[in-house]
Design an enzyme around this catalytic site. Structure first.
Site, PDB file in Angstrom:
ATOM      1  N   HIS A 108       0.836  -1.207   0.000  1.00  0.00           N
ATOM      2  CA  HIS A 108       0.000   0.000   0.000  1.00  0.00           C
ATOM      3  C   HIS A 108       0.869   1.255   0.000  1.00  0.00           C
ATOM      4  O   HIS A 108       0.617   2.208  -0.748  1.00  0.00           O
ATOM      5  CB  HIS A 108      -0.917  -0.027   1.230  1.00  0.00           C
ATOM      6  N   GLU A 109       1.905   1.263   0.851  1.00  0.00           N
ATOM      7  CA  GLU A 109       2.781   2.430   0.934  1.00  0.00           C
ATOM      8  C   GLU A 109       3.586   2.623  -0.348  1.00  0.00           C
ATOM      9  O   GLU A 109       3.764   3.752  -0.816  1.00  0.00           O
ATOM     10  CB  GLU A 109       3.733   2.287   2.131  1.00  0.00           C
ATOM     11  N   HIS A 157       1.549   4.296  -2.920  1.00  0.00           N
ATOM     12  CA  HIS A 157       1.489   5.755  -2.749  1.00  0.00           C
ATOM     13  C   HIS A 157       2.675   6.419  -3.453  1.00  0.00           C
ATOM     14  O   HIS A 157       2.525   7.436  -4.128  1.00  0.00           O
ATOM     15  CB  HIS A 157       1.516   6.121  -1.263  1.00  0.00           C
ATOM     16  N   GLU A 192      -6.646   6.907  -1.043  1.00  0.00           N
ATOM     17  CA  GLU A 192      -6.481   5.697  -0.239  1.00  0.00           C
ATOM     18  C   GLU A 192      -7.068   4.481  -0.948  1.00  0.00           C
ATOM     19  O   GLU A 192      -6.482   3.400  -0.953  1.00  0.00           O
ATOM     20  CB  GLU A 192      -7.125   5.875   1.136  1.00  0.00           C
TER      21      GLU A 192
END
Length: 300
Positions: free
Chosen positions: A153-154, A157, A228
């Site tokens: 997930h990071e 980003h 998100e």
């Protein structure tokens, strides 16, 4: 983006306020840069001034993001070529493997910060100068698949360039904030005696700028919530949907540990905020509700 988003906004407000104070003092002392002549407001000059100051403040905040995040969270940056523990080596390998899968040409810095909170964040002014960090609490309570989902997930980003995109949005918001705060301050100052107008205008500019900045953060937070969902999808592409969903469920299971450990003042730097808020508070939440994130990921 999470708490890092809030931190970016607060840093931006401080930077913008500092710029306005310094500029106001300079223009007052040297009598330059006037946007009001003979009682008439020069809207073109005001617009250009707002544009320059707005984007300057936003990009300064972006440039400071990685440095401040490391200092505020006391992140230990892991040297891939140095002596690392098995746990540290595993984190570095996951970040690098997922970064290569995401097509990143430059590997992010990898770090661990000591905290019982179950969290992680990614920040940095560009894909070339990014940082992915996880808490010791996350590594201690989550299994390997969940940790990989969080890291994916990071990395998503970073790969999506979310911080740069947010900076551009914040620059637009800043432009409107500066424009309307100075316009409102001029109008308010006209309600007092001429000898008091300078002091009243200066104070009003600061007050209105902070107020409008807080209102403008609603727009930035809405964008953050949208990104998100996008990062969840990116994490699912990198680590697999099952691991991403498992990571979100694991985060939900540890929701009560999200804000422990005395890091309330550092809340702006977390990227994987455990859960969004409801009601009016939702407008100022950087993350949507975890149940909604899980639902959308499974429906994909």
């Amino acid at each position: 983006m999470g708490k890092r988003v809030l931190f970016f906004i607060l840093t931006n407000i401080l930077v913008m306020t500092t710029i306005i104070i310094v500029w106001s003092l300079i223009t007052t002392y040297f009598d330059i840069g006037a946007i009001e002549t003979g009682g008439q407001i020069d809207f073109v000059a005001l617009g250009l001034f707002s544009l320059v100051v707005g984007f300057t403040g936003s990009f300064i905040s972006l440039a400071m993001s990685r440095f401040i995040a490391k200092k505020m969270m006391n992140v230990k940056v892991l040297d891939p070529n140095g002596r690392l523990t098995a746990q540290e080596r595993a984190v570095v390998e996951k970040v690098h493997r997922l970064s290569r899968a995401a097509g990143l040409m430059h590997m992010p810095e990898v770090g661990i910060y000591q905290s019982p909170e179950v969290n992680a964040f990614a920040t940095g002014p560009s894909k070339k100068r990014s940082l992915v960090a996880v808490s010791s609490g996350l590594l201690n309570v989550m299994d390997d698949d969940a940790v990989e989902g969080v890291i994916a997930h990071e990395v998503a980003h970073v790969a999506n360039g979310d911080m740069v995109t947010m900076t551009l949005l914040q620059g637009v918001v800043n432009t409107f904030v500066v424009f309307f705060s100075r316009l409102a301050a001029i109008l308010v100052s006209r309600l007092v005696r001429s000898e008091m107008q300078g002091v009243v205008r200066f104070a009003a500019i600061i007050i209105f700028q902070i107020l409008f900045s807080i209102l403008g953060s609603i727009v930035v937070m809405a964008f953050s919530r949208y990104r998100e969902f996008h990062a969840d999808r990116g994490g699912a592409d990198l680590a697999g949907r099952d691991k991403m969903a498992h990571a979100l469920r694991s985060l939900k299971a540890h929701i009560n540990r999200a804000n422990v450990g005395g890091h309330n003042d550092d809340s702006a730097i977390q990227t994987m905020k455990i859960s969004g808020k409801g009601g009016v508070a939702k407008l100022f939440s950087s993350h949507p509700d975890l149940d909604e994130r899980i639902k959308r990921l499974e429906q994909r």
